[in-house]
Scaffold this motif. Structure first.
Motif, short mmCIF file in Angstrom:
data_model
loop_
_atom_site.label_atom_id
_atom_site.label_comp_id
_atom_site.label_asym_id
_atom_site.label_seq_id
_atom_site.Cartn_x
_atom_site.Cartn_y
_atom_site.Cartn_z
N GLU A 1 38.71 -28.55 -38.26
CA GLU A 1 40.26 -28.63 -37.73
C GLU A 1 41.16 -29.36 -38.05
N ALA B 1 37.61 -38.49 -42.10
CA ALA B 1 36.93 -37.98 -41.25
C ALA B 1 36.72 -36.15 -42.04
N ARG C 1 36.04 -39.78 -35.07
CA ARG C 1 37.28 -39.33 -34.84
C ARG C 1 38.48 -40.26 -34.06
N SER D 1 28.15 -30.20 -47.37
CA SER D 1 29.84 -30.49 -47.39
C SER D 1 30.36 -31.92 -47.60
N ASP E 1 36.52 -32.41 -40.61
CA ASP E 1 36.49 -31.65 -39.84
C ASP E 1 37.40 -30.27 -39.99
N GLY F 1 30.34 -35.52 -39.76
CA GLY F 1 29.61 -35.17 -37.81
C GLY F 1 27.86 -34.27 -38.08
N GLY G 1 28.69 -32.03 -34.86
CA GLY G 1 29.65 -33.20 -35.41
C GLY G 1 30.64 -33.62 -34.86
N LEU G 2 32.01 -34.20 -35.42
CA LEU G 2 32.02 -35.79 -35.06
C LEU G 2 32.17 -36.41 -34.12
N ARG H 1 40.22 -30.52 -43.30
CA ARG H 1 38.72 -29.46 -43.62
C ARG H 1 38.63 -29.09 -45.19
N LEU I 1 42.50 -36.44 -40.87
CA LEU I 1 40.99 -35.27 -40.87
C LEU I 1 41.39 -34.24 -41.45
N SER J 1 31.06 -23.16 -40.11
CA SER J 1 31.04 -24.73 -40.55
C SER J 1 29.95 -24.42 -42.03
#
Ligand SMILES: C[S@@+](CC[C@H](N)C(=O)[O-])C[C@H]1O[C@@H](n2cnc3c(N)ncnc32)[C@H](O)[C@@H]1O
Length: 253
Positions: A181, A177, A210, A233, A179, A199, A204-205, A218, A216, A227
């Motif tokens: 973070e 996923a 999640r 993305s 993200d 997301g 977001g997700l 980035r 996860l 973002s």
């Protein structure tokens, strides 16, 4: 029933509108069943085919019926500059589910978790087609076959499997996923059977996605930028897969 208007009306229910020459060209290339196609100028459409799409010129010659500007405008919500439109048969949910479940998978599935923007969904389907992804799955209420999404996808829905599923029904495979973070994607090689989830534009997700994620990740981003856009993305992540995936040359990071 030979006149194009009657044929169009008979096929319209549940069909996919292919808006413009390029959407029709892509759909034919990827095996769409197209029962009716019209143009306001057959000579111009066929010479465009000669110039840009020799592989489908013969099919277009058989399919395209010339109609007046008035008839054409009555069939499409927004007339396309190429004056071409067609209807295609939407692949069944069963066919899409079979394609998404096929193993071994040689390219990732892209998941858009509750996307809101139809243009983003279309752009992602076009990206998935370009990278040869196994499919694009959406969760939530957006219809990935909405006419605006099909327009954004330039007819490339037929080049990949496009379906809406619940988070609990996602295809098998390690779920990565995306993200801001997460761990830096540059330290991870994405396998060909990856499920790559992104997301919603606004939030977001989702917590469900999640909870189901194995990793996860980035994308590199300068501090103070919160973002990237959803479709960009997906583009960066698919590019990362293509450049570093299991079958790709290069050393593991
Ligand atoms: C517009 S962003 C969502 C922004 C949202 N406000 C949030 O809280 O995450 C849409 C999606 O793109 C992906 N994305 C955007 N920037 C990213 C980044 N720097 N790293 C990883 N994923 C990113 C994520 O999947 C994100 O959920």
């Amino acid at each position: 029933m030979t006149d194009p208007l009657s044929r169009w009306r008979a096929q319209a229910e549940g069909a996919v509108l292919l808006d413009g020459f390029h959407a029709l060209k892509h759909a034919l290339r990827f095996g769409a069943e197209v029962p009716v196609a019209v143009t306001t100028d057959r000579t111009a459409a066929l010479s465009l085919a000669e110039e840009l799409a020799g592989d489908v010129r013969g099919t277009l010659d058989t399919l395209l019926t010339e109609v007046s500007e008035q008839v054409y405008a009555s069939l499409v919500p927004r007339p396309h500059p190429t004056g071409v439109a067609a209807l295609a048969v939407r692949p069944s949910r069963e066919a899409n589910l079979r394609a998404l479940a096929r193993t071994p998978r040689t390219a990732p599935v892209v998941v858009l978790d509750n996307p809101r923007n139809l243009g983003n969904a279309g752009a992602v389907i076009r990206l998935a087609a370009g990278f040869g992804a196994a499919g694009v799955v959406t969760t939530g209420t957006l219809d990935p076959w909405h006419p605006t999404v099909v327009r954004g996808g330039a007819g490339l829905h037929f080049a990949t499997a496009v379906e809406r599923l619940g988070v609990g029904e996602l295809p098998a495979g390690p779920l990565f996923a995306l993200d801001p973070e997460g761990e830096d994607i540059r330290g991870t090689r994405l396998p060909d059977d990856a499920v790559l989830a992104f997301g919603s534009e606004r939030t977001g997700l989702s917590p469900e996605l999640r909870a189901r994620a194995d990793h996860l990740l980035r994308l590199p981003m300068r501090p103070q930028v919160s973002s990237y856009n959803l479709a960009t993305s997906v583009a960066m992540t698919l590019y990362h897969w293509s450049a570093t995936g299991a079958g790709a040359p290069g050393d593991a990071p």
